[in-house]
Design a protein around this motif. Sequence first.
Motif, mmCIF file in Angstrom:
data_model
loop_
_atom_site.group_PDB
_atom_site.id
_atom_site.type_symbol
_atom_site.label_atom_id
_atom_site.label_comp_id
_atom_site.label_asym_id
_atom_site.label_seq_id
_atom_site.Cartn_x
_atom_site.Cartn_y
_atom_site.Cartn_z
ATOM 1 N N TYR A 1 0.839 -1.196 0.000
ATOM 2 C CA TYR A 1 0.000 0.000 0.000
ATOM 3 C C TYR A 1 0.879 1.253 0.000
ATOM 4 O O TYR A 1 0.662 2.189 -0.766
ATOM 5 C CB TYR A 1 -0.919 -0.043 1.217
ATOM 6 N N MET A 2 1.904 1.243 0.841
ATOM 7 C CA MET A 2 2.819 2.381 0.887
ATOM 8 C C MET A 2 3.534 2.549 -0.458
ATOM 9 O O MET A 2 3.746 3.658 -0.923
ATOM 10 C CB MET A 2 3.870 2.182 1.980
ATOM 11 N N ARG B 1 2.371 1.776 -3.344
ATOM 12 C CA ARG B 1 1.410 2.344 -4.294
ATOM 13 C C ARG B 1 1.268 3.841 -4.082
ATOM 14 O O ARG B 1 1.172 4.609 -5.025
ATOM 15 C CB ARG B 1 0.044 1.686 -4.114
ATOM 16 N N LEU B 2 1.263 4.241 -2.819
ATOM 17 C CA LEU B 2 1.147 5.676 -2.541
ATOM 18 C C LEU B 2 2.371 6.420 -3.040
ATOM 19 O O LEU B 2 2.319 7.614 -3.301
ATOM 20 C CB LEU B 2 0.979 5.916 -1.035
ATOM 21 N N ASN B 3 3.493 5.739 -3.149
ATOM 22 C CA ASN B 3 4.696 6.371 -3.664
ATOM 23 C C ASN B 3 4.835 6.199 -5.168
ATOM 24 O O ASN B 3 5.879 6.504 -5.730
ATOM 25 C CB ASN B 3 5.931 5.805 -2.965
ATOM 26 N N ASN B 4 3.758 5.694 -5.775
ATOM 27 C CA ASN B 4 3.711 5.561 -7.229
ATOM 28 C C ASN B 4 4.810 4.654 -7.790
ATOM 29 O O ASN B 4 5.359 4.917 -8.851
ATOM 30 C CB ASN B 4 3.802 6.941 -7.874
ATOM 31 N N LYS C 1 10.218 3.521 -0.069
ATOM 32 C CA LYS C 1 10.322 4.574 -1.082
ATOM 33 C C LYS C 1 11.756 4.878 -1.474
ATOM 34 O O LYS C 1 11.990 5.817 -2.234
ATOM 35 C CB LYS C 1 9.607 5.823 -0.575
#
Lengths: 325, 347
Positions: A103-104, A106-109, A155
């Motif tokens: 999930y993290m 994905r949030l960092n693309n 990230k």
Amino acid sequence: MDNKAPVIELKELTKQYGTLTAVNKLNLNIEKGEVFGLLGPNGAGKSTTILMMLGLTEPTSGYAGVCGYNATSSPIEVKKRVGYLPDNIGFYENRTGLENLMYMARLNNIPESEARDRVSHLLHKVGLENAAEKKVGAYSRGMKQRLGLADVLVKNPEIIILDEPTLGIDPSGVRDFLQLIRQLSKEQQLTVLLSSHHLHQIQQVCDRVGIFVNGSLIAKGDIPTLSKTLFESEPFMIEVEIKHPFSITGHPLEDVLLTMEEVSGIKEVNRKIHIACTEDITPVIAKTFVEAGLDILYLCKKEYGLDEIYQRYFEESHENQYHIA
Amino acid sequence: MKINTTLPSHYLAYVKSIPLLQKRTGKKRTTQKQSLHPFWAIVQKEVSDHIGSWRFIILLAMITLICFGSLYIAVNNLPEALANAKDPNRDFVFLKLLSASDGTLPPFHILLGFLGPLLGIGMGFDAVNSEQNSGTLVRLMAQPIHRDYFINAKFTGALMVIGTLFMALSFLITGLGILVTGQMPMPEEFLRIIGFIILCIIYVAFWLNLSILFSVKFKRAATSALTAIAVWLFFTIFYQILVGMAAKALVSPGLSRTGYRVQKLLVTLLDIAPNRLFTDATTTILVPSVRSLGPLSIQQMQGAIPSTLSLGDSLMVVWPQLTGLIAATVACFAFSYYLFMRKEIRS
């Protein structure tokens, strides 16, 4: 390491909550690849400072620059480069460790396939590869903390900021955790900012330490430098206990000791005699006591660690008379 | 001219020489599929959280139960209702399914007006504060995303679930209606049902936003849930009683001009309660013969034939209610957005 510009640059950073000044005119530079320890008691303003560095809290005045970006005006750029482990880290407990990290990512693309590789690599690195498919609700505190470290690294950050990372982990877990941080910082040239109120842990991993009391950074530097500036007059302390009844005050021995060139002061604390010296003269002192026919129960040369440094600064800060740093 | 012809090929060669771009163009289809915008990643997680949660399953069971309960009564009651020659609505079989009742259980849209809020409140009361208390909010905010993604995604995610739910339920009822009656819905009926679904979604979205607002405002999930439920109970029960009491105290029995004004004001007050807006709006949409929501004078009624309104006319009647509901929803969302953007996010 080639560019000399500091990766974290705080200038006159101030945060006020109403009349309370949480952080007061903070100036701090942290170089690339450094492990910096922010040391201070609870409520000293460590977390507030960290939140300002991430642009999560707006400073009242001053400048917080991270990787050359102003954290207040361009927090997104800063957050792309900084991994932050909050003090009471929370995960989605009904998801597995792997899902939480994905999930993290994905949030960092991060593209899905790359994220999958990186996450499984990180889980392996922090020793959670066997728990990856378990729900986080079933994790122990130490496991959560390690998952937090992996989470921060997803990230691929340049800087990691860890707020009280060792809170609530058992001693062996702490040691492993700190070793992991140290290793990561060396391997990947990571800049690490570690906040804690545990002196010994900071002592174990940090290159430099800043002592933070009541919103001000009252001292910074590596540990030998700190102890040197602080205990310049009396770098050595010898503690002696003599069989009772005995009191050094008024005893002829007091004069003998005081006439010695190296002895700078004598104090009696809890039936123990504290002799402050400018040089290490432990054998001479032992000999003097024995020759005077006194029974020594205990004799110890005290060295100044972070504990004493910390204590000393707090004493001073309580008396509001610090002018150091 | 020369520049124009040479430049593109140069440019093309240059583009091809960049390895990163090469890779991108080569893998275009796969990368597009792979990386999801962070906002939609949050929405995706929200939706899957809702669907998997016990809370939603219970709410879903409740809504489904009232849906099929009222449907059962409507189906039993249908032949009678359709045979009634005096009823101008007898041609609208499918609207009857949603709005007919024999009095044992209120019709579907009235029940939904009562229980819809619970669905909205249930999905939103801990949207922000639970994440803040568990420490996931700080972790999320430390990622390179804009702050409003979070609250927008909370709203969008819940709205998607609600929308899907109502679509599925209404179309299920329509499908069952086709099976039971053997008739096909008329285009107007279909459009009216769509209108009804949109109204339901907006109405539940209002309560969702209200509870999200409380979840931003209050630190404890229990407090925000109770506050939202208190507001709901106030509007469903006490509001009418209060206005009724005020009416008794203020309006004198005789007919006077001021008395009429006060009464009109009180009726308006009653009409602006959100559940009243919803019931009025859905009744107008589902019962085509409803031609006014306010009191009509004898002069206005004179010469009127009991017939149905066209969809456009029904929409005209219902327009104030619709805009009122949307306005209340937007206001709640704007306020919670404002509060959230200024919120101290540490737990």
